[in-house]
Design an enzyme around this catalytic site. Structure first.
Site, mmCIF file in Angstrom:
data_model
loop_
_atom_site.group_PDB
_atom_site.id
_atom_site.type_symbol
_atom_site.label_atom_id
_atom_site.label_comp_id
_atom_site.label_asym_id
_atom_site.label_seq_id
_atom_site.Cartn_x
_atom_site.Cartn_y
_atom_site.Cartn_z
ATOM 1 N N LYS A 66 0.844 -1.203 0.000
ATOM 2 C CA LYS A 66 0.000 0.000 0.000
ATOM 3 C C LYS A 66 0.878 1.252 0.000
ATOM 4 O O LYS A 66 0.632 2.203 -0.755
ATOM 5 C CB LYS A 66 -0.945 -0.006 1.220
ATOM 6 C CG LYS A 66 -2.052 -1.048 1.098
ATOM 7 C CD LYS A 66 -2.824 -1.285 2.390
ATOM 8 C CE LYS A 66 -3.852 -2.400 2.193
ATOM 9 N NZ LYS A 66 -4.591 -2.764 3.414
ATOM 10 N N GLN B 250 -4.609 -1.488 9.592
ATOM 11 C CA GLN B 250 -4.574 -2.819 8.973
ATOM 12 C C GLN B 250 -5.200 -3.843 9.923
ATOM 13 O O GLN B 250 -4.860 -3.897 11.104
ATOM 14 C CB GLN B 250 -3.119 -3.190 8.640
ATOM 15 C CG GLN B 250 -2.954 -4.493 7.871
ATOM 16 C CD GLN B 250 -3.569 -4.466 6.475
ATOM 17 O OE1 GLN B 250 -3.664 -3.402 5.842
ATOM 18 N NE2 GLN B 250 -3.996 -5.612 5.984
ATOM 19 N N ASP C 31 -11.055 3.155 4.248
ATOM 20 C CA ASP C 31 -11.471 1.753 4.138
ATOM 21 C C ASP C 31 -12.995 1.638 4.029
ATOM 22 O O ASP C 31 -13.514 0.591 3.653
ATOM 23 C CB ASP C 31 -11.030 0.978 5.390
ATOM 24 C CG ASP C 31 -9.793 0.130 5.152
ATOM 25 O OD1 ASP C 31 -9.621 -0.372 4.034
ATOM 26 O OD2 ASP C 31 -9.012 -0.029 6.115
#
Ligand code: GUN
Length: 285
Positions: A53, A97, A120
């Protein structure tokens, strides 16, 4: 029939070219988009995902920083880090994460992210916005699947889409996005009776069920589009998805491989969500 391979890596590369232009336009307005990724603990797979990422951000000139906290970090320490990032005007997106170590309440941590930085799309405001068809951050993997289908020219309206897997990250938002695109959606999961009877009726089959090669050719309707969200390490060290690629490609019309299918699209959509947030900042400032 041998299916056409949906090359997510190539589509993501193409999208990144457009993203780089958006970064340049923002730079001209004095804004450098920024993503902060928070990694708690030392899960090997998570470390690889986070590195990918960050590299993707850098490849388009976006700022990214990774905040690594030890596996023994307390929930309060994680929340304090998020509060600091919420208050940092130069940071457009925050991603924690998952999974988090078991002693940390994942829900509390996700809800602590400012709604406008929740790239997200996991916070309840964004989950609600998606279910009501209002603007908000859409989770990266489902958004990437739809982007891939759009790129391939698949007209979703009226098609029967079957999603296998009901996770908050993929299955549920995937079903909502496909519904919003006028597909007729069946959502299957681990307790579905006679899964094959459902998958065989799918014009578009999206599998995010977590079982290596669990979708065989006999579970795919001839000519269907198969999108594979799974990723598994096999005994010989190679990766495979939830679908048996070699078998299913003889039945499907389009199929995404693993690796090189949905994975790169997920990362591309993280960049897209962060750019969307940065462009909103540009309008505000
Ligand atoms: N872990 C597995 N997939 C994801 C994702 O899309 N976002 C985050 N934050 N963690 C994940």
């Amino acid at each position: 029939m041998t299916a056409v391979r949906l090359d997510g890596a190539a589509i993501a590369r193409e999208l990144r070219t457009g993203f780089a232009s958006r970064v340049e336009r923002l730079a001209a307005a004095g804004i450098r988009p920024g993503l902060s990724v928070v990694l708690v603990g030392d899960d090997a797979a998570s470390r690889v995902y986070v590195r990918n990422k960050a590299q993707a951000c850098e490849s388009i000139g976006m700022r990214s920083d990774v905040h690594v906290l030890g596996a023994d970090a307390t929930e309060a320490q994680v929340l304090a880090r998020i509060a600091a990032l919420n208050g940092d005007a130069e940071i457009d997106g925050i991603l924690v994460q998952l999974p988090l170590p078991a002693h940390i309440d994942e829900h509390a941590v996700v809800e602590a992210i400012a709604a406008g930085k929740d790239v997200d799309g996991f916070r309840r405001e964004n989950v609600g916005a998606l279910s009501q068809g209002r603007p908000g951050f859409v989770p990266c993997t489902p958004r990437g699947v739809v982007a891939m289908l759009d790129h391939a020219g698949v007209e979703l309206r009226g098609l029967h889409a079957v999603v296998v897997g009901r996770s908050n990250i993929v299955g549920k938002p995937m079903a909502q996005l496909l519904t919003a695109r006028d597909a007729t959606v069946t959502l299957c999961h681990s307790r579905t009776v006679d899964l094959a009877a459902h998958t065989r009726r799918a014009d578009v089959l999206v599998v995010a069920a977590g079982g290596p090669k669990m979708i065989g050719a006999d579970m795919v309707k001839p000519g269907a589009v198969v999108i594979d969200v799974g990723i598994h390490r096999q005994a010989d060290g190679t990766l495979c998805g939830d679908a048996d690629y070699d078998a299913c490609r003889e039945v499907a019309s389009l199929i995404s491989p693993v690796p090189g299918g949905v994975g790169p699209m997920t990362i591309a959509m993280l960049l897209a969500n962060t750019l969307d947030a940065a462009e909103r900042r540009a309008v505000r400032t």
